[in-house]
Write a protein that holds these residues in place. Structure first.
Motif, PDB file in Angstrom:
ATOM      1  N   PHE A 198      38.081  43.294  47.572  1.00 13.06           N
ATOM      2  CA  PHE A 198      38.165  43.748  46.182  1.00 13.06           C
ATOM      3  C   PHE A 198      36.811  43.620  45.479  1.00 13.06           C
ATOM      4  O   PHE A 198      36.438  44.478  44.670  1.00 13.06           O
ATOM      5  CB  PHE A 198      39.228  42.958  45.415  1.00 13.06           C
ATOM      6  CG  PHE A 198      40.595  43.591  45.449  1.00 13.06           C
ATOM      7  CD1 PHE A 198      40.807  44.826  44.856  1.00 13.06           C
ATOM      8  CD2 PHE A 198      41.656  42.967  46.072  1.00 13.06           C
ATOM      9  CE1 PHE A 198      42.063  45.421  44.880  1.00 13.06           C
ATOM     10  CE2 PHE A 198      42.918  43.555  46.111  1.00 13.06           C
ATOM     11  CZ  PHE A 198      43.112  44.785  45.507  1.00 13.06           C
ATOM     12  N   ALA A 199      36.073  42.554  45.786  1.00 18.00           N
ATOM     13  CA  ALA A 199      34.741  42.385  45.187  1.00 18.00           C
ATOM     14  C   ALA A 199      33.803  43.497  45.650  1.00 18.00           C
ATOM     15  O   ALA A 199      33.008  44.028  44.860  1.00 18.00           O
ATOM     16  CB  ALA A 199      34.170  41.019  45.557  1.00 18.00           C
ATOM     17  N   VAL A 200      33.903  43.877  46.930  1.00 18.24           N
ATOM     18  CA  VAL A 200      33.078  44.975  47.456  1.00 18.24           C
ATOM     19  C   VAL A 200      33.499  46.294  46.813  1.00 18.24           C
ATOM     20  O   VAL A 200      32.660  47.125  46.443  1.00 18.24           O
ATOM     21  CB  VAL A 200      33.180  45.048  48.994  1.00 18.24           C
ATOM     22  CG1 VAL A 200      32.432  46.274  49.528  1.00 18.24           C
ATOM     23  CG2 VAL A 200      32.626  43.778  49.631  1.00 18.24           C
ATOM     24  N   LEU A 201      34.815  46.508  46.664  1.00 16.64           N
ATOM     25  CA  LEU A 201      35.310  47.728  46.023  1.00 16.64           C
ATOM     26  C   LEU A 201      34.806  47.830  44.585  1.00 16.64           C
ATOM     27  O   LEU A 201      34.372  48.906  44.135  1.00 16.64           O
ATOM     28  CB  LEU A 201      36.843  47.732  46.049  1.00 16.64           C
ATOM     29  CG  LEU A 201      37.542  48.866  45.284  1.00 16.64           C
ATOM     30  CD1 LEU A 201      37.150  50.230  45.840  1.00 16.64           C
ATOM     31  CD2 LEU A 201      39.061  48.687  45.331  1.00 16.64           C
ATOM     32  N   GLU A 248      46.704  45.485  39.106  1.00 16.46           N
ATOM     33  CA  GLU A 248      46.668  44.129  39.655  1.00 16.46           C
ATOM     34  C   GLU A 248      45.983  44.127  41.010  1.00 16.46           C
ATOM     35  O   GLU A 248      46.269  44.956  41.879  1.00 16.46           O
ATOM     36  CB  GLU A 248      48.083  43.564  39.788  1.00 16.46           C
ATOM     37  CG  GLU A 248      48.082  42.102  40.206  1.00 16.46           C
ATOM     38  CD  GLU A 248      49.475  41.509  40.333  1.00 16.46           C
ATOM     39  OE1 GLU A 248      49.584  40.269  40.285  1.00 16.46           O
ATOM     40  OE2 GLU A 248      50.442  42.282  40.492  1.00 16.46           O
ATOM     41  N   SER A 249      45.057  43.175  41.206  1.00 15.32           N
ATOM     42  CA  SER A 249      44.358  43.048  42.498  1.00 15.32           C
ATOM     43  C   SER A 249      44.884  41.806  43.218  1.00 15.32           C
ATOM     44  O   SER A 249      46.015  41.810  43.694  1.00 15.32           O
ATOM     45  CB  SER A 249      42.843  42.989  42.276  1.00 15.32           C
ATOM     46  OG  SER A 249      42.486  41.917  41.416  1.00 15.32           O
ATOM     47  N   CYS A 250      44.107  40.730  43.300  1.00 10.02           N
ATOM     48  CA  CYS A 250      44.577  39.518  43.983  1.00 10.02           C
ATOM     49  C   CYS A 250      43.832  38.316  43.432  1.00 10.02           C
ATOM     50  O   CYS A 250      42.857  38.452  42.692  1.00 10.02           O
ATOM     51  CB  CYS A 250      44.367  39.634  45.497  1.00 10.02           C
ATOM     52  SG  CYS A 250      42.624  39.531  45.983  1.00 10.02           S
ATOM     53  N   SER A 251      44.265  37.123  43.793  1.00 14.44           N
ATOM     54  CA  SER A 251      43.601  35.903  43.337  1.00 14.44           C
ATOM     55  C   SER A 251      42.357  35.638  44.182  1.00 14.44           C
ATOM     56  O   SER A 251      42.199  36.189  45.278  1.00 14.44           O
ATOM     57  CB  SER A 251      44.564  34.713  43.444  1.00 14.44           C
ATOM     58  OG  SER A 251      44.523  34.152  44.742  1.00 14.44           O
TER      59      SER A 251
END
Length: 525
Positions: A337-340, A325-328
Motif C-alpha cells: 500500500f505504501a508503494v501504491l 479502507e486499506s490496512c493497518s
C-alpha cells in the motif's frame, strides 16, 4: 570619444601600477607541496614517513543500526538508538490520543498538547522549564495524533539526566492551574478559527475524511477540540483521562544519540515508583475498541471565493477527498500500500518539477498533465494499528466538480489494473530514497524508534524495510488495490458543492469497470 580615451588611459595607468611581477612570461613556477621544513616535497596524497599507521574503530555488521529495548518493572519500555554527535533527542511517547475519547468530551488530547511543558511540581512556570533546557542548548515540543502523544526534547547529551527528569515531571506532575487551562481554552479557540480560515484545506479535509470513514468511532472521533467542548474540559476531566491512559505500560522512553544503559538508569531514577499528580489509582476504564470502517460522506458548504486575498489570490476552489479502507501498519500488505501510494503521487499543478518531485507519478501523468483546470491532485495514506485509509485529494473550479470526481474514481479503478514494471520500480526507488533521507535526521529517527517500539515492542531497521519494499511485485499492487476497491468509499467535500455527485453515484462509479459516474438527466436546463 573623449570619454573612451579617458577610460582607456585610466585602465593603462592601473595595469602599469601592477609592476613587472604581474607581467612575467616563460615557464610557470610551482610552489612546494608543504610549507614546512621537515617534509618539503611530499604531496598530500602520500603518507608521511615515520608516522604510525592509524587504527580505526570497527563495528559489527548491524551494531551501529541496532535499537536496544529494555522493559522496566512497571512496564515502561526504554528504547535507544546510538548516533554520533554532541546532541541527543529524548522523549516520552504515550499510547494516547483522540481515538480514546469516546467516553470523554472530544478534544482532551488537543488540550493536553497545548498544556504541555507548563508548570509542574518542580517548575513554577513554562519559563523555568525553558531556562533549564537553555543551559543544555535544548528545545522542547509536544505533538498529539489520533493514537499517539509525544513529548520530546533535543539537547546536549551531557544533560541527559536533567532532560529525563524534566520530561518525567512534565508528563506525570503537571499542575494544570486554572490560569493555564483558561489560556489553553483561548489557544484552542484561536487554532479552530485559524483552521477554518487558512487557504490550505488539507488539515480540515483530513479531519472530515476520517469522520466519514469511521463514523463516531476510534480514529473517526474529532482530533481538534469542537468549539462546544472548550468550556467543558477542566482539571477533573483531564485527571480522569490521564489516570487511565498516562500509565507506564502505555509509555515508551525513547532516545537517539544516547548510551542505552545511561538512559535506562535515568528512567529508573525518574520514572520508576513515581506517584503521578492524579494519584495512584489503577486504570479501570480503558477504551480497547477496534476501528470500525463505515464509509460515508461529510459535506461542508462554504464560500471559498475570499479565502486568499491579496495581489495574487488563490482562485475559488472546491475540494474533494475520496478514500477507501486499506490496512493497518502491522499487516504485511502495509508495504504494498505504501508503494501504491507513492506510485499515485501527485501534488499541485504549479510544482517546479525536478528530480524526486514525483512528476512521473500517475496523478501527474494522467491527471494534472492532461487536465489543465485541475488545481491539485494528491494521494495520501493514513495507517493505524487496526486500520488504514488511502485517499486522493483534488481541487478545481466549482463548475467542474462532477468531472473532477469522475477523474478520481477512474484513477481508483486503474489501481486494480495492470502495473507497468518501470513505474513500479520508480515508485519503490522513490519510497526507499525518501525513507533513507528522512532517517538521516535525528528527530525523525527518534519518532520512528518510539512509534515502532510503542506499537510492536521492537523496531524494523531501515535495511529490513528496504528489503520488503524491493520484494513488492506488480501482482501485489493489483491484489491489494482490488481488495480495497471492494469496500465502500469515504468522501469529504468542502466549498461550493452545487454540482457534487451523490454518494450513491460515487459508490456506483467505484464499483464499475471504467470508473464513470452514472448519467444524470434533467428535465429543465
Amino acid at each position: 570619444m573623449a570619454a573612451v580615451v579617458l577610460v582607456a588611459t585610466r585602465l593603462l595607468r592601473v595595469s602599469g601600477s601592477w609592476g613587472p611581477s604581474r607581467l612575467r612570461f616563460g615557464p610557470p613556477t610551482y610552489r612546494q607541496f608543504s610549507s614546512g621544513s621537515t617534509y618539503p616535497n611530499i604531496p598530500l596524497s602520500s603518507p608521511l614517513p615515520g608516522i604510525p599507521k592509524p587504527v580505526f574503530a570497527t563495528v559489527d555488521g548491524q551494531e551501529k543500526f541496532e535499537t536496544k529495548v529494555t522493559t522496566l518493572d512497571n512496564g515502561l519500555r526504554v528504547a535507544s538508538q546510538n548516533k554520533f554527535g554532541q546532541f541527543c533527542t529524548v522523549g516520552i511517547l504515550i499510547n494516547s490520543g483522540s481515538r480514546y475519547e469516546a467516553k470523554y468530551p472530544s478534544g482532551i488530547a488537543h488540550f493536553l498538547e497545548k498544556l504541555a511543558f507548563s508548570s509542574t511540581t518542580r517548575f513554577d512556570s513554562k519559563d523555568d522549564i525553558l531556562l533549564t533546557l537553555e543551559k543544555h542548548g535544548g528545545i522542547c515540543d509536544c505533538q498529539t495524533s489520533r493514537d499517539t502523544t509525544m513529548y520530546a526534547v533535543s539537547a546536549d547529551s551531557k544533560g541527559l539526566d536533567t532532560v529525563v527528569g524534566l520530561l518525567a515531571d512534565v508528563v506525570l506532575q503537571p499542575r494544570l492551574t486554572d490560569e493555564e487551562i483558561e489560556m489553553t481554552r483561548m489557544a484552542v479557540q484561536f487554532e479552530l478559527e485559524d483552521l477554518n480560515m487558512r487557504p490550505d484545506p488539507e488539515p480540515l479535509l483530513t479531519e472530515m475524511i476520517h469522520e466519514a470513514a469511521y463514523r463516531e468511532n476510534t480514529v473517526g472521533l474529532h482530533r481538534f477540540c469542537p468549539a462546544e467542548n472548550i468550556a467543558k474540559i477542566n482539571r477533573q476531566v483531564l485527571h480522569s483521562y490521564l489516570r487511565n491512559y498516562y500509565t507506564p505500560g502505555r509509555m515508551v522512553l525513547a532516545g537517539v544519540g544516547v548510551e542505552h544503559e545511561h538512559l535506562v538508569d535515568c528512567a529508573r531514577k525518574y520514572l520508576l515508583r513515581v506517584q503521578p499528580a492524579w494519584g495512584g489509582v489503577p486504570a479501570v476504564d480503558i477504551d480497547r475498541s477496534v476501528a470500525q470502517y463505515t464509509g460515508g460522506m461529510v459535506k461542508l458548504e462554504r464560500d471559498m471565493s475570499n479565502v486568499s486575498l491579496g495581489p495574487t489570490p488563490i482562485p475559488e476552489l472546491t475540494h474533494i477527498m475520496v478514500g477507501l479502507e486499506s490496512c493497518s501498519f502491522l499487516e504485511e500488505d502495509f508495504i504494498p500500500f505504501a508503494v501504491l501510494n507513492m506510485m499515485m503521487g501527485g501534488g499541485g499543478s504549479f510544482s517546479a518539477g525536478g528530480p524526486g518531485k514525483g512528476m512521473f507519478s500517475r496523478l501527474y501523468l494522467n491527471v494534472l498533465n492532461r487536465h489543465h483546470w485541475m488545481y491539485n491532485a494528491t494521494s495520501y495514506h493514513h495507517s493505524y494499528e487496526d486500520t488504514g485509509l488511502l485517499c486522493i485529494h483534488a481541487s478545481a473550479d466549482p463548475r467542474q466538480v462532477r468531472e473532477m470526481v469522475e477523474i478520481i474514481t477512474k484513477e481508483f479503478i486503474l489501481m486494480g489494473g495492470s502495473v507497468d514494471v518501470v513505474e513500479l520500480e520508480r515508485a519503490k526507488t522513490q519510497l526507499m530514497s525518501m525513507l533513507m533521507m528522512n532517517l538521516e535526521s535525528r528527530p525523525v529517527i527518534f519518532e520512528d524508534v518510539g512509534r515502532q517500539v510503542l506499537a510492536t515492542h521492537s523496531r524494523k531497521l531501515p535495511h529490513e524495510l528496504c528489503a520488503l519494499i524491493r520484494n513488492v511485485r506488480p501482482e501485489d499492487i493489483k491484489r491489494v488495490a482490488s481488495k480495497m476497491l471492494r469496500g465502500k468509499p469515504a468522501v469529504a467535500a468542502l466549498g461550493d458543492l452545487t454540482d457534487l455527485p451523490t454518494y450513491e453515484h460515487i459508490q456506483a462509479a467505484l464499483s464499475s469497470k471504467d470508473g464513470r459516474l452514472p448519467r444524470t438527466y434533467r428535465l429543465f436546463r
